[in-house]
Design an enzyme around this catalytic site. Structure first.
Site, PDB file in Angstrom:
ATOM      1  N   HIS A  37       0.862  -1.195   0.000  1.00  0.00           N
ATOM      2  CA  HIS A  37       0.000   0.000   0.000  1.00  0.00           C
ATOM      3  C   HIS A  37       0.892   1.236   0.000  1.00  0.00           C
ATOM      4  O   HIS A  37       1.566   1.506  -0.978  1.00  0.00           O
ATOM      5  CB  HIS A  37      -0.943  -0.068   1.202  1.00  0.00           C
ATOM      6  CG  HIS A  37      -2.031   0.966   1.249  1.00  0.00           C
ATOM      7  ND1 HIS A  37      -2.295   1.851   0.249  1.00  0.00           N
ATOM      8  CD2 HIS A  37      -2.934   1.244   2.224  1.00  0.00           C
ATOM      9  CE1 HIS A  37      -3.306   2.626   0.583  1.00  0.00           C
ATOM     10  NE2 HIS A  37      -3.718   2.293   1.786  1.00  0.00           N
ATOM     11  N   HIS A  59      -2.216  -1.872  -9.904  1.00  0.00           N
ATOM     12  CA  HIS A  59      -3.164  -1.241  -8.983  1.00  0.00           C
ATOM     13  C   HIS A  59      -4.447  -2.062  -8.978  1.00  0.00           C
ATOM     14  O   HIS A  59      -4.843  -2.606 -10.000  1.00  0.00           O
ATOM     15  CB  HIS A  59      -3.483   0.193  -9.444  1.00  0.00           C
ATOM     16  CG  HIS A  59      -4.079   1.035  -8.367  1.00  0.00           C
ATOM     17  ND1 HIS A  59      -5.413   0.971  -8.043  1.00  0.00           N
ATOM     18  CD2 HIS A  59      -3.519   1.910  -7.507  1.00  0.00           C
ATOM     19  CE1 HIS A  59      -5.650   1.806  -7.042  1.00  0.00           C
ATOM     20  NE2 HIS A  59      -4.524   2.370  -6.696  1.00  0.00           N
ATOM     21  N   ASP A 100       3.100   5.478  -6.645  1.00  0.00           N
ATOM     22  CA  ASP A 100       4.327   5.299  -5.860  1.00  0.00           C
ATOM     23  C   ASP A 100       5.577   5.190  -6.712  1.00  0.00           C
ATOM     24  O   ASP A 100       6.688   5.270  -6.195  1.00  0.00           O
ATOM     25  CB  ASP A 100       4.195   4.029  -5.004  1.00  0.00           C
ATOM     26  CG  ASP A 100       3.132   4.207  -3.952  1.00  0.00           C
ATOM     27  OD1 ASP A 100       2.070   3.556  -4.057  1.00  0.00           O
ATOM     28  OD2 ASP A 100       3.342   5.049  -3.066  1.00  0.00           O
TER      29      ASP A 100
HETATM   30  C1  SDX Z   1      -1.244   2.271  -3.503  1.00  0.00           C
HETATM   31  O1  SDX Z   1      -6.018   1.145  -3.336  1.00  0.00           O
HETATM   32  C2  SDX Z   1      -5.456   2.318  -3.515  1.00  0.00           C
HETATM   33  O2  SDX Z   1      -6.051   3.250  -3.947  1.00  0.00           O
HETATM   34  C3  SDX Z   1      -3.998   2.381  -3.104  1.00  0.00           C
HETATM   35  C4  SDX Z   1      -3.287   3.644  -3.509  1.00  0.00           C
HETATM   36  C5  SDX Z   1      -3.865   4.828  -2.756  1.00  0.00           C
HETATM   37  O3  SDX Z   1      -3.705   5.941  -3.242  1.00  0.00           O
HETATM   38  O4  SDX Z   1      -4.349   4.585  -1.611  1.00  0.00           O
HETATM   39  O5  SDX Z   1      -3.426   3.883  -4.908  1.00  0.00           O
HETATM   40  C6  SDX Z   1      -1.803   3.590  -3.188  1.00  0.00           C
HETATM   41  O6  SDX Z   1      -1.244   1.444  -2.632  1.00  0.00           O
HETATM   42  C7  SDX Z   1      -0.702   1.970  -4.898  1.00  0.00           C
HETATM   43  C8  SDX Z   1      -0.182   0.505  -5.025  1.00  0.00           C
HETATM   44  C9  SDX Z   1       1.227   0.464  -4.418  1.00  0.00           C
HETATM   45  N1  SDX Z   1       1.721  -0.947  -4.367  1.00  0.00           N
HETATM   46  C10 SDX Z   1       2.682  -1.372  -5.194  1.00  0.00           C
HETATM   47  O7  SDX Z   1       3.168  -0.691  -6.097  1.00  0.00           O
HETATM   48  C11 SDX Z   1       3.162  -2.798  -4.904  1.00  0.00           C
HETATM   49  C12 SDX Z   1       3.287  -3.563  -6.230  1.00  0.00           C
HETATM   50  N2  SDX Z   1       1.919  -3.723  -6.764  1.00  0.00           N
HETATM   51  C13 SDX Z   1       1.253  -4.963  -6.478  1.00  0.00           C
HETATM   52  O8  SDX Z   1       1.555  -5.605  -5.279  1.00  0.00           O
HETATM   53  C14 SDX Z   1      -0.193  -5.005  -6.938  1.00  0.00           C
HETATM   54  O9  SDX Z   1      -0.243  -4.484  -8.199  1.00  0.00           O
HETATM   55  C15 SDX Z   1      -1.268  -4.343  -6.088  1.00  0.00           C
HETATM   56  C16 SDX Z   1      -1.256  -4.848  -4.685  1.00  0.00           C
HETATM   57  C17 SDX Z   1      -1.095  -2.861  -6.094  1.00  0.00           C
HETATM   58  C18 SDX Z   1      -2.627  -4.672  -6.727  1.00  0.00           C
HETATM   59  O10 SDX Z   1      -2.754  -5.993  -6.690  1.00  0.00           O
HETATM   60  P1  SDX Z   1      -4.092  -6.719  -7.244  1.00  0.00           P
HETATM   61  O11 SDX Z   1      -4.989  -5.806  -7.956  1.00  0.00           O
HETATM   62  O12 SDX Z   1      -4.672  -7.468  -6.118  1.00  0.00           O
HETATM   63  O13 SDX Z   1      -3.522  -7.593  -8.393  1.00  0.00           O
HETATM   64  P2  SDX Z   1      -3.039  -9.056  -8.213  1.00  0.00           P
HETATM   65  O14 SDX Z   1      -2.098  -9.115  -7.038  1.00  0.00           O
HETATM   66  O15 SDX Z   1      -4.237  -9.926  -8.207  1.00  0.00           O
HETATM   67  O16 SDX Z   1      -2.183  -9.254  -9.552  1.00  0.00           O
HETATM   68  C19 SDX Z   1      -2.819  -9.609 -10.783  1.00  0.00           C
HETATM   69  C20 SDX Z   1      -1.684 -10.221 -11.601  1.00  0.00           C
HETATM   70  C21 SDX Z   1      -0.927 -11.313 -10.865  1.00  0.00           C
HETATM   71  O17 SDX Z   1      -0.325 -12.133 -11.860  1.00  0.00           O
HETATM   72  P3  SDX Z   1      -1.005 -13.579 -12.149  1.00  0.00           P
HETATM   73  O18 SDX Z   1      -1.102 -14.292 -10.817  1.00  0.00           O
HETATM   74  O19 SDX Z   1      -2.356 -13.279 -12.747  1.00  0.00           O
HETATM   75  O20 SDX Z   1      -0.039 -14.252 -13.106  1.00  0.00           O
HETATM   76  O21 SDX Z   1      -0.692  -9.199 -11.860  1.00  0.00           O
HETATM   77  C22 SDX Z   1       0.535  -9.564 -11.234  1.00  0.00           C
HETATM   78  C23 SDX Z   1       0.195 -10.604 -10.169  1.00  0.00           C
HETATM   79  O22 SDX Z   1       1.314 -11.430  -9.918  1.00  0.00           O
HETATM   80  N3  SDX Z   1       1.046  -8.334 -10.637  1.00  0.00           N
HETATM   81  C24 SDX Z   1       2.305  -7.916 -10.769  1.00  0.00           C
HETATM   82  C25 SDX Z   1       2.341  -6.685 -10.099  1.00  0.00           C
HETATM   83  N4  SDX Z   1       1.138  -6.403  -9.563  1.00  0.00           N
HETATM   84  C26 SDX Z   1       0.331  -7.437  -9.900  1.00  0.00           C
HETATM   85  N5  SDX Z   1       3.368  -8.455 -11.401  1.00  0.00           N
HETATM   86  C27 SDX Z   1       4.531  -7.748 -11.348  1.00  0.00           C
HETATM   87  N6  SDX Z   1       4.655  -6.548 -10.722  1.00  0.00           N
HETATM   88  C28 SDX Z   1       3.581  -5.992 -10.094  1.00  0.00           C
HETATM   89  N7  SDX Z   1       3.707  -4.811  -9.472  1.00  0.00           N
END
Ligand code: SDX
Length: 436
Positions: free
Chosen positions: A268, A307, A363
């Site tokens: 997050h 996201h 971020d």
């Molecule tokens: C913020 O909610 C908000 O509004 C939050 C925020 C705010 O202003 O409050 O916007 C701020 O928290 C932004 C997000 C910051 N986090 C990160 O940057 C961490 C890296 N991102 C991920 O952990 C992920 O993208 C999330 C947690 C942000 C979102 O995850 P989801 O929507 O639950 O997606 P998922 O985990 O189900 O992923 C879907 C697929 C998966 O692959 P498969 O299993 O389908 O093969 O996408 C892949 C994931 O492995 N994936 C990524 C990835 N994020 C998702 N692969 C590589 N790098 C990534 N960053």
């Protein structure tokens, strides 16, 4: 039959049910009438991480993830970032309208005169080890303010709520700066009421022995824009915590501390700190392809990418990228920006990320800017928590004024043992033996 409805046929009983559809949703409680017999509890929804569940009605922030749209109270984030100050946007989030000139002047005066912290806070802060993470210090100190302002428990008194809201918005930069100065062993700097919100924050962070701190106007404006972009984001993880804790009628300090604790997680608000670690791990532009290959093979994630809602470019990331250029004009470019730009270029062309709709989020660039401005990585999430306090408090107020809301208490699918006989001590086998 009303058009705004769905008909469900329960094949277990051949019963059909008509459920009203309002604002694109059905009420989960309308499912409870769907039973297989009089002893059946009725249907529930199972939605881990609330992927498809609206927990509330809100008019604070609108996001369209597919189209990359973000609006606070109907105003596009791009317009607010260009024309407003952070305190002006905080007013908009809390009161629903942009302030008039006199309203803004009064609001700024009020917040400015709530930046001081009770002197006991210094003693509280001294209890932390110097290597304590500033985010942990921030969360603890926000909660400690609940002891300084016990009347904050009167959450049904609108005037009292507003006083606590002003205190929290005014004091967040002071607590953040104190945690930073404590981690460096520097003396604390008191607020300077001649300065703007972000200039004063820089003053409390970086003033040394000069008689009066003078903030670089480009960096102060960049911080103001970053605060605007981070002010709210509808029902994200930390906002959900603010509402959940607030629904028990906890005071706003304890609710805000809980929300900040949620924000500290690396998925997050902690992601911007992880982005910098990732860029340092990559080390150079030349190493980017190998790193992207590792991620595609399932080894780790691209921090700052992806996201839950945005399946398009995060509109905040575009503005942050522009802001980065302004900051680097002052601070000079560094290799992390070049690595980040190369990482973004490659990822946006790569089918793995395109297919998963993974774009840079808020971020991805914020950490690089903060680092160039002189902030240490462990301060980045603190910089997220300061402006997000306005959003959390706007969501909290909305919760308390929403007659639909009551104490949050989700259901579960029970997967444990059925009732079983008690086992006296002499008859118990150790888990190791069982696991053996
Ligand atoms: C913020 O909610 C908000 O509004 C939050 C925020 C705010 O202003 O409050 O916007 C701020 O928290 C932004 C997000 C910051 N986090 C990160 O940057 C961490 C890296 N991102 C991920 O952990 C992920 O993208 C999330 C947690 C942000 C979102 O995850 P989801 O929507 O639950 O997606 P998922 O985990 O189900 O992923 C879907 C697929 C998966 O692959 P498969 O299993 O389908 O093969 O996408 C892949 C994931 O492995 N994936 C990524 C990835 N994020 C998702 N692969 C590589 N790098 C990534 N960053």
């Amino acid at each position: 039959m009303a058009h705004d409805s769905i008909v469900i046929t329960d094949n277990r009983t051949n019963q059909t049910y008509t459920l009203p559809v309002k604002q694109g949703t059905i009420r989960a409680m309308d499912l409870r009438q769907i039973k297989t017999g009089p002893d059946d509890f009725g249907l529930m929804t199972y939605d881990p991480a609330f992927m498809n569940t609206a927990s509330c009605r809100s008019s604070v922030t609108f996001i369209d993830g597919e189209r990359g749209i973000l609006r606070y109270r109907g105003y596009p984030i791009e317009v607010l970032a260009e024309h407003c100050t952070f305190l002006e946007v905080a007013y908009l989030l809390l009161f629903g309208e942009l302030p008039t000139e006199s309203e803004l002047k009064n609001w700024v005066h009020e917040i400015t005169h709530h930046t001081m912290l009770h002197e006991t806070t210094k003693k509280f802060m001294e209890g932390f080890r110097h290597e304590a993470h500033p985010m942990a210090m921030l969360v603890s100190t926000i909660a400690a303010l609940s002891t300084v302002y016990p009347q904050a428990r009167e959450i049904h008194d609108a005037e009292n709520r507003l006083l606590q809201i002003k205190r929290l918005i005014g004091k967040m930069p002071s607590i953040a700066a104190m945690s930073y100065r404590h981690s460096l062993g520097f003396p604390y700097v008191y607020p300077d009421n001649d300065l703007t919100y972000t200039e004063n924050f820089m003053n409390m962070l970086w003033k040394m022995v000069e008689p009066k701190y003078v903030a670089n106007p480009v960096l102060a404006r960049a911080l103001d824009i970053l605060f605007i972009l981070h002010a709210d984001h509808e029902q994200n993880c930390s906002a959900n915590v603010m509402r959940s804790v607030g629904s028990s009628q906890a005071d706003p300090y304890l609710s805000t501390a809980a929300a900040a604790a949620a924000l500290s997680g690396p998925l997050h608000g902690g992601a911007n700190e992880e982005v910098l670690k990732m860029l340092d791990e990559i080390g150079s532009k030349e190493n980017v392809p190998a790193y992207v290959k590792k991620v595609k093979e399932g080894h780790g994630k691209l921090m700052g990418f992806g996201h839950r809602v945005y399946k398009n470019y995060d509109p905040r990331a575009k503005i942050i990228k522009w802001t980065a250029e302004q900051v680097f004009e002052v601070t000079g470019r560094n290799r992390r920006l070049d690595i980040a730009l190369e990482l973004e270029r490659i990822a946006l062309e790569d089918e793995y990320f395109i297919q998963r709709k993974l774009y840079p989020n808020v971020d991805f660039y914020s950490g690089i800017i903060y680092q160039a401005m002189g902030f240490r990585p462990e301060m980045f999430t603190v910089l997220f928590a300061i402006p997000r306090t306005a959003g959390w408090l706007a969501q909290w107020q909305e919760l308390l004024n929403d007659s639909d809301q009551k104490i949050a208490r989700p259901r579960q699918i029970y997967t444990g043992h059925d009732v079983r006989e008690f086992v006296p001590m002499t008859k118990r086998a150790s888990m190791e033996v069982n696991a053996g």
